[in-house]
Design an enzyme around this catalytic site. Structure first.
Site, PDB file in Angstrom:
ATOM      1  N   SER A 141       0.852  -1.187   0.000  1.00 42.40           N
ATOM      2  CA  SER A 141       0.000   0.000   0.000  1.00 42.40           C
ATOM      3  C   SER A 141       0.887   1.236   0.000  1.00 42.40           C
ATOM      4  CB  SER A 141      -0.897   0.019   1.233  1.00 42.40           C
ATOM      5  OG  SER A 141      -1.520   1.288   1.386  1.00 42.40           O
ATOM      6  N   TYR A 155      -2.341  -0.661   9.997  1.00 43.11           N
ATOM      7  CA  TYR A 155      -2.378  -0.985   8.568  1.00 43.11           C
ATOM      8  C   TYR A 155      -1.062  -0.599   7.906  1.00 43.11           C
ATOM      9  CZ  TYR A 155      -3.949  -1.121   3.708  1.00 43.11           C
ATOM     10  OH  TYR A 155      -4.070  -1.396   2.368  1.00 43.11           O
TER      11      TYR A 155
END
Length: 246
Positions: A141, A155
């Site tokens: 990501s 995350y």
């Protein structure tokens, strides 16, 4: 295209979003494709139908990436049914968006299990079957390098770990002719991060290109790494993020 003719790929979390786009693209490029899913057999079946419509073999495997045994068994089933494994795409993921004080250890452990442990387990299992020309591609990501806001600590940490994992795999597997890389998508219009969500306008403002990406944009980069174009790329972290990290 037949760039991947004769190859077999496994895409974890391949029933929707970026994973589904990757599975369909690899099939169009000539690969037989297995995919894992957790909640929707119907969606997984739709992706398998698209794979078969491209003239390739498809296989849907129910496997929760939070369960390391299920991950390893998905690799073994891919090999048993489709005959081999040449490309592993670790894509399965969740998106915990929580204030730091609200994150439990269970939340932390589950995120790390799905994003990091499962990717390691799958890579270890797949590498036992791969030959020269094998590809391991982890989906990270853009938040691994720049969060751009609060509530994404766990995350971001889990996705950043995939960069280190990919670099380590590149060193360990390079002598065998197997590459390992991580692709870091930016804001992409999916169920997990829809382009019409409350946070979408803020994300668009952070992008030099000014708009969300499409899952096919990520799939195109994965296909390049999986094919002959990726044969001299390993240990790399590649951003497909509309300039978010610029």
């Amino acid at each position: 295209m037949t760039n991947l003719a004769g190859k077999v790929a496994l895409v974890t979390g391949g029933s929707r979003g970026i994973g589904a786009a990757i599975a369909r693209r690899l099939a169009r490029d000539g690969a037989d494709v297995a995919l894992t899913y957790v909640t929707s057999a119907r969606q997984a079946g739709d992706v398998v139908a698209a794979i078969e419509a491209a003239g390739r073999r498809g296989l849907a495997i129910a496997a929760d990436s939070a369960d390391p045994r299920a991950v390893a068994e998905a690799v073994e089933r891919t090999v048993a049914v489709l005959g081999r494994i040449d490309v592993l795409v670790n894509n399965a993921g969740i998106f915990p968006y929580q204030a730091l004080d609200e994150v439990s250890l269970e939340d932390f452990d589950r995120t790390m299990a799905i994003h990091v442990r499962a990717s390691f387990v799958a890579a270890q299992a797949a590498a036992r079957h791969m030959h020269a020309g094998g590809r391991i591609i982890n989906i990270g990501s853009c938040l691994a390098e720049r969060t751009g806001g609060p509530n994404m600590t766990v995350y971001a940490a889990s996705k950043a770990a995939l960069t280190g994992l990919s670099k380590g795999l590149a060193q360990d597997l390079g002598p065998r002719g197997i590459t390992a890389n991580v692709v870091h998508p930016g804001p992409v219009d999916t169920d997990m991060n829809p382009a019409d969500s409350e946070l979408a306008d803020l994300q668009r403002k952070a992008l030099p290109l000014g708009h969300y990406g499409h899952a096919d944009d990520v799939a195109a980069t994965v296909a390049h790494l999986a094919g002959e174009g990726g044969r001299f790329i390993t240990g790399a972290a590649i951003a497909v993020d509309g300039g978010f990290a610029a």
